[in-house]
Design an enzyme around this catalytic site. Structure first.
Site, PDB file in Angstrom:
ATOM      1  N   ASP A   1      81.188  21.497  19.385  1.00 11.07           N
ATOM      2  CA  ASP A   1      80.393  22.639  19.833  1.00 11.07           C
ATOM      3  C   ASP A   1      79.871  22.295  21.231  1.00 11.07           C
ATOM      4  OD1 ASP A   1      78.757  24.845  19.973  1.00 11.07           O
ATOM      5  OD2 ASP A   1      77.485  24.334  18.293  1.00 11.07           O
TER       6      ASP A   1
ATOM      7  N   VAL B   1      81.006  29.289  12.132  1.00 11.57           N
ATOM      8  CA  VAL B   1      82.101  29.363  11.163  1.00 11.57           C
ATOM      9  C   VAL B   1      81.849  28.426   9.979  1.00 11.57           C
ATOM     10  CG1 VAL B   1      83.848  30.067  12.842  1.00 11.57           C
ATOM     11  CG2 VAL B   1      83.416  27.641  12.477  1.00 11.57           C
TER      12      VAL B   1
HETATM   13  P1  5GP Z   1      77.919  19.448  18.753  1.00  9.63           P
HETATM   14  O1  5GP Z   1      77.198  18.153  18.643  1.00  9.63           O
HETATM   15  O2  5GP Z   1      79.273  19.352  19.379  1.00  9.63           O
HETATM   16  O3  5GP Z   1      77.070  20.520  19.403  1.00  9.63           O
HETATM   17  O4  5GP Z   1      78.081  20.014  17.298  1.00  9.63           O
HETATM   18  C1  5GP Z   1      78.969  19.440  16.448  1.00  9.63           C
HETATM   19  C2  5GP Z   1      78.515  19.506  15.024  1.00  9.63           C
HETATM   20  O5  5GP Z   1      77.720  20.674  14.761  1.00  9.63           O
HETATM   21  C3  5GP Z   1      79.712  19.611  14.155  1.00  9.63           C
HETATM   22  O6  5GP Z   1      80.130  18.338  13.719  1.00  9.63           O
HETATM   23  C4  5GP Z   1      79.237  20.486  13.020  1.00  9.63           C
HETATM   24  O7  5GP Z   1      78.688  19.675  12.014  1.00  9.63           O
HETATM   25  C5  5GP Z   1      78.138  21.338  13.616  1.00  9.63           C
HETATM   26  N1  5GP Z   1      78.622  22.683  14.005  1.00  9.63           N
HETATM   27  C6  5GP Z   1      78.817  23.156  15.250  1.00  9.63           C
HETATM   28  N2  5GP Z   1      79.264  24.417  15.235  1.00  9.63           N
HETATM   29  C7  5GP Z   1      79.373  24.768  13.933  1.00  9.63           C
HETATM   30  C8  5GP Z   1      79.807  25.960  13.250  1.00  9.63           C
HETATM   31  O8  5GP Z   1      80.204  26.987  13.814  1.00  9.63           O
HETATM   32  N3  5GP Z   1      79.783  25.908  11.900  1.00  9.63           N
HETATM   33  C9  5GP Z   1      79.370  24.824  11.203  1.00  9.63           C
HETATM   34  N4  5GP Z   1      79.407  24.897   9.873  1.00  9.63           N
HETATM   35  N5  5GP Z   1      78.974  23.673  11.809  1.00  9.63           N
HETATM   36  C10 5GP Z   1      78.962  23.653  13.154  1.00  9.63           C
END
Ligand code: 5GP
Ligand code: MG
Length: 219
Positions: A140, A190
């Protein structure tokens, strides 16, 4: 004679541009009971498409790690279906020449990133000299995988590559390059295929976009 079916590596990330269920003719994929259908705005990626991309990934990784025994690290809990299905295909094309471990990281609470990442279960004491592939469910902002990546680097691996099932098209506040990205998705929350909404929906075979009523009902 021209060789046939020459494999040219993993094709570029598949970009999904709409969240409308009609995009992939979702009706045939609705396998949910009527009473939960309202919880989802639609199927974003059906299981068959996921499996196909994972199969291609297993061939790409086999070719990229010739004469090496890669060490696979999957980020729990979300990356489990991805890694499980990857392993099944990888064994078929490349055999058992790999090692694996999990690392458990949590960063989300409900639908919003807490911004603080917690390493809940990580022991990287044995990674020195290994060629590592990190398996993540979704990138994300990039913060989670960046943290794991940086922490890994402190333990002197020979190499680290990142494989992610989904790459969300949002601004990456923590830039990290996914060496293998299977699907690029719009900025939607999602669930399914490992991705949870407060620990529900992980077990679904397809990737869904939650509807507003679903967000309320499952909250
Ligand atoms: P980041 O650290 O890259 O912002 O987020 C990564 C983590 O956030 C992922 O490993 C996941 O656990 C959670 N995450 C980010 N976007 C989503 C989403 O659309 N749905 C879900 N279920 N988890 C998300
Ligand atoms: Mg995750």
């Amino acid at each position: 004679m021209e060789p046939v079916n020459v494999y040219e590596g993993l094709s570029p990330v598949m970009s999904i541009t709409t969240t409308k269920p009609s995009y992939i003719g979702a009706e045939e994929y609705w396998r949910l009971e009527d009473y939960v259908k309202d919880d989802f705005a639609g199927v974003l990626i059906p299981n068959a498409s996921i499996r196909k991309r994972i199969k291609d990934l297993s061939v790409a990784i086999r070719d990229d790690y010739k004469n090496k025994n890669p060490h696979f690290i999957w980020v729990a809990d979300g990356a489990w279906p991805f890694f499980r299905d990857f392993k099944q295909h990888y064994r078929e094309v490349a055999g058992n020449g790999f090692t694996e471990q999990l690392s458990r990281v949590k960063s989300y609470d409900g639908m919003s990133s807490t911004g603080k990442r917690k390493f809940l279960d990580v022991d990287f004491s044995d990674v020195a000299g290994k060629d590592i592939v990190l398996f993540e469910d979704i990138i994300d902002t990039g913060g989670t995988i960046r943290d794991v990546f940086d922490y890994l680097q402190q333990h002197d691996p020979a190499s680290v590559r990142v494989a992610t099932l989904l790459d969300k098209r949002v601004e990456k506040t923590h830039p990290v390059k996914a060496d293998y990205a299977l699907f690029s998705i719009p900025d939607e929350f999602v669930v399914g295929y490992g991705l949870d909404y407060d620990d529900s929906c992980r077990d679904l075979d397809d990737v869904y976009v939650l509807s507003e009523s679903g967000q309320r009902r499952l909250a």
